[in-house]
Design an enzyme around this catalytic site. Structure first.
Site, PDB file in Angstrom:
ATOM      1  N   TYR A 439      49.528 -43.443 -74.738  1.00  0.00           N
ATOM      2  CA  TYR A 439      50.523 -42.650 -74.005  1.00  0.00           C
ATOM      3  C   TYR A 439      51.389 -43.510 -73.089  1.00  0.00           C
ATOM      4  CZ  TYR A 439      46.841 -41.894 -70.286  1.00  0.00           C
ATOM      5  OH  TYR A 439      45.868 -41.998 -69.336  1.00  0.00           O
ATOM      6  N   GLU A 440      52.457 -42.909 -72.621  1.00  0.00           N
ATOM      7  CA  GLU A 440      53.524 -43.606 -71.880  1.00  0.00           C
ATOM      8  C   GLU A 440      54.147 -44.730 -72.713  1.00  0.00           C
ATOM      9  OE1 GLU A 440      54.587 -42.161 -69.432  1.00  0.00           O
ATOM     10  OE2 GLU A 440      52.874 -40.850 -69.103  1.00  0.00           O
ATOM     11  N   GLY A 441      54.243 -44.509 -74.002  1.00  0.00           N
ATOM     12  CA  GLY A 441      54.786 -45.507 -74.915  1.00  0.00           C
ATOM     13  C   GLY A 441      53.668 -46.341 -75.498  1.00  0.00           C
TER      14      GLY A 441
END
Length: 594
Positions: A439-441
């Site tokens: 997550y968050e890229g």
């Protein structure tokens, strides 16, 4: 059962010995955080994490969150823990005093974040997302919106989220379908579905403030057509009082591999009232303010879990009697020697220790740059620090979370069969750590960001903020007595990084697949060198203080530094070979042959 004690001695070392904290403390806005105050903050944070958050970590994982017709209930003990956390001022520790915060520098807050992640990552998601939403609003919202929403968010009475992902798109935000239709009173009607929304619905706070990416009717195509909107769960009056429920509802929660006590929600916006944050079609710059904060924080999640796993594994290895040392019994009076006599156990523990402590030092380096970019009086210094942060953010996020997952796995391996059993607590760290690489890229996206955006930005100027100080340090110290054995391996790895950077820049201009194929290895090589630089500096300090070392702290630093240089940093050679191999073997296989 695994146990955790906040590594305050090492935190103080990176804060005040590896770096000079006084240059942060003397910046405008940071004066109140004197060394004595900081020490008290860290001590109290450790107490909160060890005594309030850690005891409900496993039970929260066992119970998980509950969903019932849009209502989400957190596990037993979480509401009480959150109330104590908020009442202690921890939700606003790094927030602007104008809105009721304490204004702590990032370099201090990063250490507090690490302790929270080590003891209860699921819990930390709730205030963590709120702080990200606060940061975006603080930087981009109108004064009216800030005055109306930020004080309650800072005090923890209200929470925040970031709503980006949709069922058909994750990283590719340019194709989102959520729409925002203007209303006569200047607000907007928000309609769409968002998925994977951490802390999207819960029972910890009175209200939840959603930051939502959506497109206006006249939006250009792609990411240039995205706007950012504030959508409260409950409407808020001009006097700050809560009104009727807004048309936003949690459709379901995900059943996940880890962080089970953190609600991961499907959020449905059915004509919900929202307010534009910033300018129309400028949602991505505003959201990246939030995402850069979150990506650094996610990196710290990897560090926090890696530290917890190391501590649990080291304690178990000391106590567990199993087999005899290869060189003969070390404890002949006992039925077996401890696990610590075995070289492979030591290899695993030292790998975790060297990478954890190296990441803590590197994280402090970046956190200090964030403080400089925000608070320094010299605009040139602020710009230089911001360039450094931009360069290092993807490296911190990807490297720390990769190593965090690796180290939680090493922790399980040290425990052997008991590590695979839930009651010992180690397998939870593995499950919790895995999401941080996604997550968050995803970490692959971080690598593409590094080679595709951060490296060529400003004609490569961002790179100078790293390359110049490392080069200067090597030249000044490579021949020094005692220090050369730490600096020479760094110099070799740094030379590989320099060569790989030049080669990748040339190849990437001719064929973007060349940069893409090497991106992950390049990011890891960059991270290895950055942490190697930190270890060389830590070894320099330890050498100077090793004669006054009653608790063996500096001796341990020197041994761990040498282990990093001899056993971890040499990975740079294999990474360099992979980078130089080019993209052909990755790209030549036809799609229908996969």
């Amino acid at each position: 059962m695994a146990q955790y004690k906040a590594p305050l001695r090492d935190m103080r070392f990176v804060l005040g010995e590896l770096f000079d904290y006084s240059d942060i403390n003397q910046m405008p806005g940071c004066e109140d955080f004197t060394p004595d105050v900081v020490d008290a903050v860290l001590e109290e944070a450790a107490k909160v994490c060890e005594e309030i958050l850690y005891p409900i970590n496993r039970s929260g994982d066992e119970e998980g969150c509950h969903w019932d017709d849009g209502v989400v209930t957190t596990p037993k003990g979480f509401k009480e823990a959150y109330d104590a956390f908020a009442q202690g001022g921890w939700t606003g520790i790094a927030c602007d005093p104008v809105y009721g915060g304490q204004g702590a520098p990032k370099s201090i807050n990063a250490l507090v974040e690490e302790m929270i992640c080590s003891t209860n990552l699921s819990f930390g998601m709730y205030p963590g997302l709120s702080f990200g939403a606060y940061a975006a609003l603080h930087s981009h919202a109108s004064d009216a919106l800030k005055d109306k929403f930020l004080p309650k968010m800072v005090e923890g009475t209200w929470a925040g989220t970031m709503c980006l992902t949709e069922p058909h798109c994750g990283t590719d935000l340019g194709i989102i379908k959520t729409k925002a239709d203007p209303l006569a009173d200047g607000s907007y009607s928000i309609t769409g579905t968002k998925i994977f929304i951490s802390a999207g619905e819960h029972d910890l706070t009175e209200n939840i403030i959603h930051l939502v990416l959506a497109k206006l009717p006249d939006a250009p195509k792609g990411t240039k057509g995205i706007s950012l909107f504030l959508v409260p769960k409950f409407m808020v009056g001009d006097d700050g009082s809560m009104g009727k429920r807004n048309a936003v509802k949690c459709g379901s929660i995900e059943h996940k591999m880890g962080i089970k006590a953190s609600s991961t929600c499907v959020m449905n916006f059915d004509g919900a009232i929202g307010y534009l944050v910033g300018e129309p079609h400028q949602g991505m710059p505003a959201m990246f303010t939030m995402m850069n904060q979150e990506r650094l924080s996610v990196g710290i999640q990897g560090l926090g879990l890696g530290e917890a796993a190391y501590q649990g594994a080291a304690a178990y290895a000391r106590d567990r009697l199993q087999g005899r040392a290869l060189t003969g019994a070390k404890s002949p009076e006992k039925p077996a020697d401890s696990l610590l006599v075995h070289p492979d156990i030591r290899r695993m523990l030292l790998t975790a220790r060297a990478t954890n402590e190296g990441c803590r030092a590197m994280g402090m380096w970046v956190a200090r740059a964030l403080d400089t970019a925000k608070h320094h009086t010299d605009p040139v210094k602020r710009e230089e620090a911001e360039e450094f942060v931009q360069l290092m953010t993807p490296i911190v996020k990807a490297l720390f979370t990769d190593w965090g997952f690796d180290n939680t796995n090493l922790g399980v391996q040290v425990f052997g069969g008991h590590g695979y059993i839930r009651e010992w607590g180690m397998e939870q760290y593995v499950r919790d750590a895995r999401i941080a690489q996604i997550y968050e890229g995803t970490n692959g996206i971080q690598a593409l960001d590094l080679v595709g955006r951060k490296m060529p930005a400003k004609a490569g100027r961002n790179l100078r903020r790293f390359f110049h100080p490392v080069q200067a340090y090597i030249e000044a110290n490579v021949s020094k007595d005692g220090l050369g054995e730490f600096v020479q391996p760094l110099a070799k790895a740094f030379m590989r990084l320099q060569q790989a950077t030049g080669e990748l820049a040339q190849r990437g201009m001719k064929n973007p697949d060349e940069a893409g194929a090497a991106a992950t290895e390049f990011l890891r090589l960059f991270g290895l060198v950055a942490v190697g630089f930190m270890w060389a500096r830590m070894a320099e300090i330890a050498l100077a203080k090793k004669d006054d070392d009653p608790d063996g702290f500096y001796k341990t630093k020197l041994i761990t530094a040498k282990f990093y240089m001899e056993r971890v940093l040499p990975q740079s050679g294999a990474l360099f070979s992979a980078i130089m191999a080019g993209s052909k073997t990755i790209m030549e296989l036809d799609e229908d042959l996969f």
